[in-house]
Design an enzyme around this catalytic site. Structure first.
Site, PDB file in Angstrom:
ATOM      1  N   HIS A   1      21.678  39.154  29.175  1.00  0.00           N
ATOM      2  CA  HIS A   1      22.550  40.026  28.389  1.00  0.00           C
ATOM      3  C   HIS A   1      23.228  39.222  27.286  1.00  0.00           C
ATOM      4  O   HIS A   1      23.830  38.193  27.547  1.00  0.00           O
ATOM      5  CB  HIS A   1      23.621  40.666  29.281  1.00  0.00           C
ATOM      6  CG  HIS A   1      23.093  41.767  30.131  1.00  0.00           C
ATOM      7  ND1 HIS A   1      23.905  42.643  30.811  1.00  0.00           N
ATOM      8  CD2 HIS A   1      21.827  42.158  30.401  1.00  0.00           C
ATOM      9  CE1 HIS A   1      23.147  43.514  31.461  1.00  0.00           C
ATOM     10  NE2 HIS A   1      21.893  43.241  31.243  1.00  0.00           N
TER      11      HIS A   1
ATOM     12  N   TYR B   1      32.932  47.651  30.647  1.00  0.00           N
ATOM     13  CA  TYR B   1      34.249  47.528  31.303  1.00  0.00           C
ATOM     14  C   TYR B   1      35.173  48.531  30.611  1.00  0.00           C
ATOM     15  O   TYR B   1      35.368  48.446  29.393  1.00  0.00           O
ATOM     16  CB  TYR B   1      34.825  46.136  31.094  1.00  0.00           C
ATOM     17  CG  TYR B   1      34.137  44.997  31.814  1.00  0.00           C
ATOM     18  CD1 TYR B   1      32.982  44.410  31.305  1.00  0.00           C
ATOM     19  CD2 TYR B   1      34.676  44.460  32.993  1.00  0.00           C
ATOM     20  CE1 TYR B   1      32.369  43.341  31.939  1.00  0.00           C
ATOM     21  CE2 TYR B   1      34.077  43.377  33.635  1.00  0.00           C
ATOM     22  CZ  TYR B   1      32.921  42.825  33.107  1.00  0.00           C
ATOM     23  OH  TYR B   1      32.327  41.760  33.741  1.00  0.00           O
TER      24      TYR B   1
ATOM     25  N   PRO C   1      37.564  39.997  40.548  1.00  0.00           N
ATOM     26  CA  PRO C   1      36.198  39.951  40.005  1.00  0.00           C
ATOM     27  C   PRO C   1      36.051  40.325  38.532  1.00  0.00           C
ATOM     28  O   PRO C   1      34.950  40.211  37.978  1.00  0.00           O
ATOM     29  CB  PRO C   1      35.436  40.964  40.874  1.00  0.00           C
ATOM     30  CG  PRO C   1      36.468  41.851  41.447  1.00  0.00           C
ATOM     31  CD  PRO C   1      37.723  41.062  41.548  1.00  0.00           C
TER      32      PRO C   1
ATOM     33  N   LYS D   1      33.836  35.593  37.741  1.00  0.00           N
ATOM     34  CA  LYS D   1      33.942  34.134  37.833  1.00  0.00           C
ATOM     35  C   LYS D   1      33.824  33.528  39.241  1.00  0.00           C
ATOM     36  O   LYS D   1      33.742  32.305  39.368  1.00  0.00           O
ATOM     37  CB  LYS D   1      35.287  33.672  37.245  1.00  0.00           C
ATOM     38  CG  LYS D   1      35.375  33.840  35.733  1.00  0.00           C
ATOM     39  CD  LYS D   1      34.358  32.973  35.034  1.00  0.00           C
ATOM     40  CE  LYS D   1      34.339  33.181  33.550  1.00  0.00           C
ATOM     41  NZ  LYS D   1      33.016  33.120  32.946  1.00  0.00           N
TER      42      LYS D   1
ATOM     43  N   TYR E   1      33.701  34.068  28.918  1.00  0.00           N
ATOM     44  CA  TYR E   1      32.836  34.879  29.787  1.00  0.00           C
ATOM     45  C   TYR E   1      31.496  34.182  30.015  1.00  0.00           C
ATOM     46  O   TYR E   1      30.949  34.212  31.117  1.00  0.00           O
ATOM     47  CB  TYR E   1      32.629  36.267  29.171  1.00  0.00           C
ATOM     48  CG  TYR E   1      32.077  37.290  30.137  1.00  0.00           C
ATOM     49  CD1 TYR E   1      32.917  38.199  30.777  1.00  0.00           C
ATOM     50  CD2 TYR E   1      30.709  37.352  30.417  1.00  0.00           C
ATOM     51  CE1 TYR E   1      32.418  39.144  31.663  1.00  0.00           C
ATOM     52  CE2 TYR E   1      30.195  38.285  31.305  1.00  0.00           C
ATOM     53  CZ  TYR E   1      31.049  39.180  31.921  1.00  0.00           C
ATOM     54  OH  TYR E   1      30.544  40.104  32.804  1.00  0.00           O
TER      55      TYR E   1
END
Ligand code: RFL
Ligand code: PHB
Length: 395
Positions: free
Chosen positions: A75, A202, A293, A297, A389
């Site tokens: 991704h 998200y 979560p 990580k 990220y």
């Protein structure tokens, strides 16, 4: 009584323990792994889904990335969303890095296969696992297949998760725990339906957080924020899909539904111990720290810890203990950066729990909305999210 001796006794055969074993095997350091649950149980746990670029690099360097390259989904970014407006954070354009969606179960299976091929000693179903004498000559006692065992080792590594036994052997006066509990939990489902998105979504919604992840082109993984004391029995499949439809809605986009094959609720907590080393005992992964979560990580931190620790133990065995002496400080310094990112992402995307008074709830929701809109319009903010990220360097 079976008595053996090895260089490193590893307690816990989750991803941290088995990856550490693979690193030590690669560097010619002897080890045994002692796990108190069955192999099937360890393999059956459904948990994390996203591997940072840095984690992929670690697995690749050990020749353990064939599965993830064949079946992992690369991704180049994520979608963030608020009140029906969705925007893309393009990791590739912002920092030239990607993440790979490859379930923790697959990582676990690949590591188990690697140890099978190596002929490693990985003992499952060990009972009464008891590590002792961190300041002297470490020993791990346990019962396996009805017989008492005693493994003496130069070092004991606790990769035994958040509720593990190893850190309980650190003197209470030495270890402090820094912790934050959240007034939110995640209800997660696996569903047999192709993902309705090509990258993770998200979303912040007045009803609470929601996210859309995946495990493969035919399996979706989705989450909704619920109160921590919520019971899974109160969430029928229809109620879950309704919440997901509402919270993930954007004009012109439809969430595909399908049979739910697994559902569970996980509370969220941040927790970090003050040291990962005491005498000849060391901690890595969830045994030392856990995160909520939202930043993806947990698994990645476990991989970063053991990459550092494996190299340090190999150097120690070759006569140089400098890296091992600094392991706890180096790993915790990186971990605190990861902690603040996980907390930032969690605060950014969750609404306050139902116990918070209405006016404060309104303020906190509006403030989060402001923060998300700022991120949506700022390349600098997006670049910072992209950098974190996709994973900080491991050194
Ligand atoms: P693990 O995977 O917990 O493995 C620890 C192993 O140690 C064993 N053990 C013992 N063995 C011998 N003697 C004892 N006394 C022992 N006590 C425990 C356990 O049986 C187990 O096999 O830790 P590790 O290896 O450090 O790996 C860390 C990751 O598993 C963890 O960070 C993530 O899965 C966290 N996490 C998630 N992370 C994400 O990034 N995204 C997610 O969606 C996500 N979902 C989750 C999660 C963790 C969960 N837990 C721990 C409750 C969902 C759940 C339910
Ligand atoms: C998952 O796919 O389970 C997943 C992905 C990203 C997260 C958390 C969980 O931040």
């Amino acid at each position: 009584m079976q008595r053996t001796r090895t260089q490193v006794a590893i307690i816990g055969a989750g991803p941290a323990g088995l990856l550490l074993g693979a690193i030590l095997a690669d560097r010619g350091v002897g080890f045994v792994v002692i796990e108190h649950r069955s192999r099937e149980h360890v393999l059956g746990r459904i948990r994390a889904g996203v591997l940072e670029q840095s984690s992929v690099d670690v697995l690749e360097s050990l020749g353990l990335a064939a599965g993830l390259h064949a079946e992992g989904l690369v991704h180049g970014g994520i979608f963030l969303q608020h009140e029906g407006e969705r925007f893309h954070v393009d990791f590739e354009a912002l920092v030239g890095r990607t993440v790979t969606v490859y379930g923790q179960q697959r990582v676990q299976a690949d590591l188990m296969a690697a140890h099978d091929a190596l002929g490693s000693t990985v003992l499952y179903d060990a009972a009464d696992v008891d590590p002792a004498d961190p300041e002297g000559e470490p020993v791990v006692r346990f019962v396996h297949e009805g017989e008492p065992h005693e493994v003496r080792a130069d070092f004991v590594v606790g990769t035994d998760g958040f509720h593990g036994v190893t850190k309980t052997r650190f003197p209470a006066t030495l270890v402090r725990t820094a912790e934050r509990a959240y007034d939110a939990a995640w209800l997660g489902i696996l569903a047999d339906v192709p993902p309705s998105t090509d990258e993770l979504i998200y979303a912040l919604h007045p009803d609470g957080f929601a996210m859309h992840s995946m495990r493969s082109p035919s399996v979706s993984r989705l989450y909704v924020q619920v109160d921590p004391d919520e019971r899974i029995e109160d969430w029928s499949d229809d109620r879950i899909w309704e919440a997901l439809d509402t919270r993930l809605a954007t004009p012109g986009w439809t969430l595909q539904h399908g049979p739910i094959t697994e559902k569970s609720i996980t509370r969220m907590r941040s927790s970090v111990v003050s040291t990962l080393a005491h005498g000849r005992f060391l901690l890595a992964g969830d045994a030392g720290h856990i995160v909520p979560p939202t930043g993806a990580k947990g698994l990645n931190s476990a991989i970063a810890d053991v990459a550092m620790l494996g190299a340090a133990l190999a150097e120690q065995s070759a006569g140089d203990d400098a890296a091992l002496r600094s392991y706890s400080d180096r790993a915790l310094e990186r971990q605190w950066k990861v902690q603040q990112f996980s907390e930032y992402m969690t605060d950014l995307l969750h609404v306050p729990g139902s116990a918070v008074p209405d006016d404060e709830r309104e303020f906190r929701y509006r403030s989060r909305l402001g923060r998300l809109r700022y991120v949506g319009g700022s390349r600098y903010a997006q670049q910072s999210i992209a950098e974190q990220y996709t994973g900080l360097v491991i050194r």
